[in-house]
Design an enzyme around this catalytic site. Structure first.
Site, PDB file in Angstrom:
ATOM      1  CD  GLN A   1       9.556  -3.694  -7.503  1.00  0.00           C
ATOM      2  OE1 GLN A   1      10.467  -3.122  -7.564  1.00  0.00           O
ATOM      3  NE2 GLN A   1       8.741  -3.513  -8.548  1.00  0.00           N
TER       4      GLN A   1
ATOM      5  NE  ARG B   1      -1.005  -7.917  -4.585  1.00  0.00           N
ATOM      6  CZ  ARG B   1      -1.705  -6.819  -4.622  1.00  0.00           C
ATOM      7  NH1 ARG B   1      -2.451  -6.543  -3.419  1.00  0.00           N
ATOM      8  NH2 ARG B   1      -1.536  -6.017  -5.541  1.00  0.00           N
TER       9      ARG B   1
ATOM     10  N   GLY C   1       0.774  -1.184   0.013  1.00  0.00           N
ATOM     11  CA  GLY C   1       0.147   0.112  -0.072  1.00  0.00           C
ATOM     12  C   GLY C   1       0.835   1.369  -0.077  1.00  0.00           C
ATOM     13  CE  LYS C   2       6.170  -0.362  -2.144  1.00  0.00           C
ATOM     14  NZ  LYS C   2       5.728  -1.702  -2.272  1.00  0.00           N
ATOM     15  N   GLY C   3       1.599   2.997  -2.697  1.00  0.00           N
ATOM     16  CA  GLY C   3       1.385   4.086  -3.306  1.00  0.00           C
ATOM     17  C   GLY C   3       0.194   5.087  -2.672  1.00  0.00           C
TER      18      GLY C   3
ATOM     19  N   GLY D   1       3.331  -1.853  -9.337  1.00  0.00           N
ATOM     20  CA  GLY D   1       1.822  -1.401  -9.479  1.00  0.00           C
ATOM     21  C   GLY D   1       1.370  -0.778  -8.595  1.00  0.00           C
TER      22      GLY D   1
HETATM   23  P1  IMP Z   1      10.521  -9.557 -11.330  1.00  0.00           P
HETATM   24  O1  IMP Z   1      10.816  -8.334 -10.639  1.00  0.00           O
HETATM   25  O2  IMP Z   1       9.598  -9.190 -12.417  1.00  0.00           O
HETATM   26  O3  IMP Z   1      11.881 -10.256 -11.860  1.00  0.00           O
HETATM   27  O4  IMP Z   1       9.945 -10.669 -10.264  1.00  0.00           O
HETATM   28  C1  IMP Z   1      10.772 -11.225  -9.256  1.00  0.00           C
HETATM   29  C2  IMP Z   1       9.889 -11.268  -8.139  1.00  0.00           C
HETATM   30  O5  IMP Z   1       9.491 -10.362  -7.518  1.00  0.00           O
HETATM   31  C3  IMP Z   1       8.524 -12.162  -8.230  1.00  0.00           C
HETATM   32  O6  IMP Z   1       8.092 -13.020  -7.254  1.00  0.00           O
HETATM   33  C4  IMP Z   1       7.465 -11.012  -8.559  1.00  0.00           C
HETATM   34  O7  IMP Z   1       6.104 -11.437  -8.325  1.00  0.00           O
HETATM   35  C5  IMP Z   1       8.110 -10.223  -7.456  1.00  0.00           C
HETATM   36  N1  IMP Z   1       7.666  -8.729  -7.822  1.00  0.00           N
HETATM   37  C6  IMP Z   1       8.182  -7.864  -8.624  1.00  0.00           C
HETATM   38  N2  IMP Z   1       7.544  -6.664  -8.435  1.00  0.00           N
HETATM   39  C7  IMP Z   1       6.588  -6.803  -7.593  1.00  0.00           C
HETATM   40  C8  IMP Z   1       5.579  -5.851  -6.954  1.00  0.00           C
HETATM   41  O8  IMP Z   1       5.511  -4.654  -7.295  1.00  0.00           O
HETATM   42  N3  IMP Z   1       4.850  -6.235  -6.121  1.00  0.00           N
HETATM   43  C9  IMP Z   1       5.063  -7.606  -5.531  1.00  0.00           C
HETATM   44  N4  IMP Z   1       5.900  -8.330  -6.053  1.00  0.00           N
HETATM   45  C10 IMP Z   1       6.847  -8.093  -6.973  1.00  0.00           C
END
Ligand code: IMP
Length: 425
Positions: free
Chosen positions: A223, A304, A15-17, A40
């Site tokens: 992330q 999720r 919920g950072k956004g 996202g």
């Molecule tokens: P990548 O960043 O697409 O290489 O994914 C690597 C891992 O990070 C995977 O488990 C993704 O589901 C997770 N991940 C990447 N970006 C997000 C995010 O914004 N939210 C939650 N998980 C993320």
């Protein structure tokens, strides 16, 4: 407000956004420093929902400056689309600046990401398939393309040739699939470079100027700490530094100028993709959390994985980020559960663990030890007063403070901008 970092204290999606959008009100500049369009962020403003992947959430405040820092990997096509969508909805994008040093994500990165995931089979990471890992790999291998390169025909030719040749070799000779036309890629990139060119520049110099002018700067993490390439549950991580350390390298901003590091954690925990998750709930309770919390990925739509709040993971986030404050988000989602659990520590082979162990990605047998709180029935969505929360909700916050030693300064009680308890004074 001074210079504040907002960082994910879990596996992303905390919920950072919303918190960034809320805190952006008292900031002058908002900066993204890591990740790419794997992120996202959802922000709800007066019933209008905005989903942002690359552009800082601060863009929704017209008068603020927004920066995409050098630590971000930018898919220029996705960025142009995101800009267009915002403009169509009447949001001004005039104040966006992009670091000339930020690396470019190409369609070939995305293709490689997906092929490499497929090849891993059972061992896959569960990436978002956006080419993020391969783009950071090329950056580290010193063959990457930077945003400044797409604005200059000659430089692009020089930098693109070895990179596309390398990608095509992998795709055609190793994976046996079709490669990419360098000429076509170059044309597309130059066109995107034309559109984005006026926004591309030395953003660290701009940031330093704003700092000296006494402006308040907000760094928006993407992330989360548990996905950090160094401090996450390796190898089930992303390829960047979402933690507070990433601010310095990813924005070109010195650590001595940071005043507050705010970690954001849900009142429970979620994860998308593969990898260990000690408090995961696989049955009905997990399903209920997912439905109530609308826990589906903004970027990929994947459901999720949901579980109870994990204090060893949170203590780890406090430690590696140097958190000075916490936000607990989505506490309203816990209304209606008979019992609410909090993992105080893990145990394994007669030993207890208060922090996230480095081999968590490899060993599955850490078992969570729980504190159990009685639940509450009342809907607390939109609550703005801590004293009005049910006793167990207050207890949850107090346990977090006691166990981590960090004050919970904000509690988010719903998706809307105003659904928040502010305990900062
Ligand atoms: P990548 O960043 O697409 O290489 O994914 C690597 C891992 O990070 C995977 O488990 C993704 O589901 C997770 N991940 C990447 N970006 C997000 C995010 O914004 N939210 C939650 N998980 C993320």
């Amino acid at each position: 407000m001074a210079n504040t970092v907002i960082v994910g204290a879990q596996w992303g999606d905390e919920g950072k956004g919303k918190i960034t959008d809320w805190m952006a009100r008292s900031a002058d500049v908002i900066v993204r420093y890591a990740g790419g369009n794997n992120a996202g962020h959802t922000v709800v403003v007066e019933d209008e929902k905005y989903e942002l992947h690359l552009i800082p959430s601060g863009i929704l405040h017209e008068e603020k400056e927004c920066i995409i820092g050098s630590g971000v990997v930018v898919n220029p096509g996705v960025l142009v689309e995101e800009l267009e969508k915002l403009r169509e909805r009447g949001v001004s994008t005039d104040n966006l600046h992009i670091s000339s040093r930020a690396h470019v994500v190409l369609p070939s990165h995305q293709k490689l990401d997906n092929i490499e995931e497929k090849r891993k089979g059972e061992e896959k990471i569960g990436t978002t398939g956006r080419g993020i890992g391969p783009a950071y790999a090329d950056k580290a291998a010193r063959r990457g393309l930077r945003m400044m390169d797409i604005t200059d025909d000659r430089r692009l030719e020089k930098r693109l040739k070895p990179l596309v040749d390398y990608h095509n070799k992998l795709l055609e000779e190793i994976y046996g699939v079709e490669g990419f036309s360098r000429r076509k890629l170059k044309e597309e990139l130059l066109q995107l470079g034309d559109e984005l060119g006026p926004m591309i520049g030395e953003t660290s110099v701009l940031l330093e100027k704003r700092r000296r002018q006494g402006r308040d700067i907000l760094f928006e993490g993407a992330q989360g700490t548990l996905l950090d390439i160094d401090f996450g549950t390796y190898p089930y991580v992303t390829s960047s530094h979402p933690g507070s350390g990433g601010v310095c390298s990813g924005a070109g901003f010195g650590p001595t100028h940071l005043d507050e590091i705010m970690g954001v954690s849900k009142a429970y925990i979620t994860r998308v993709g593969e990898g260990p998750m000690p408090t995961e709930l696989r049955g009905d309770t997990g399903e209920r959390l997912r439905e109530k919390g609308q826990e589906f990925g903004v970027t990929t739509g994947r459901p999720r994985r949901c579980g109870w709040l994990d204090l060893p993971a949170l203590r780890h986030a406090v430690t590696v980020n140097g958190l000075t404050a916490l936000t607990i988000s989505k506490i309203d989602v816990l209304s209606g559960f008979e019992e609410i659990m909090i993992c105080r520590e893990y145990s394994r082979q007669g030993r207890s663990y208060e922090y996230l162990p480095a081999d968590l990605g490899l060993e599955a047998d850490y078992s969570p030890q729980y504190i159990t709180l009685s639940g509450w029935e009342r809907d607390i969505t939109g609550c703005q007063d801590f004293a009005e929360l049910p006793p167990s909700a207050r207890e949850l916050i107090e346990i977090v403070e006691e166990e981590t030693g960090v004050p919970v300064k904000l509690v988010s009680t719903g998706p809307d901008r105003e659904d928040i308890i502010d305990r900062r004074s």
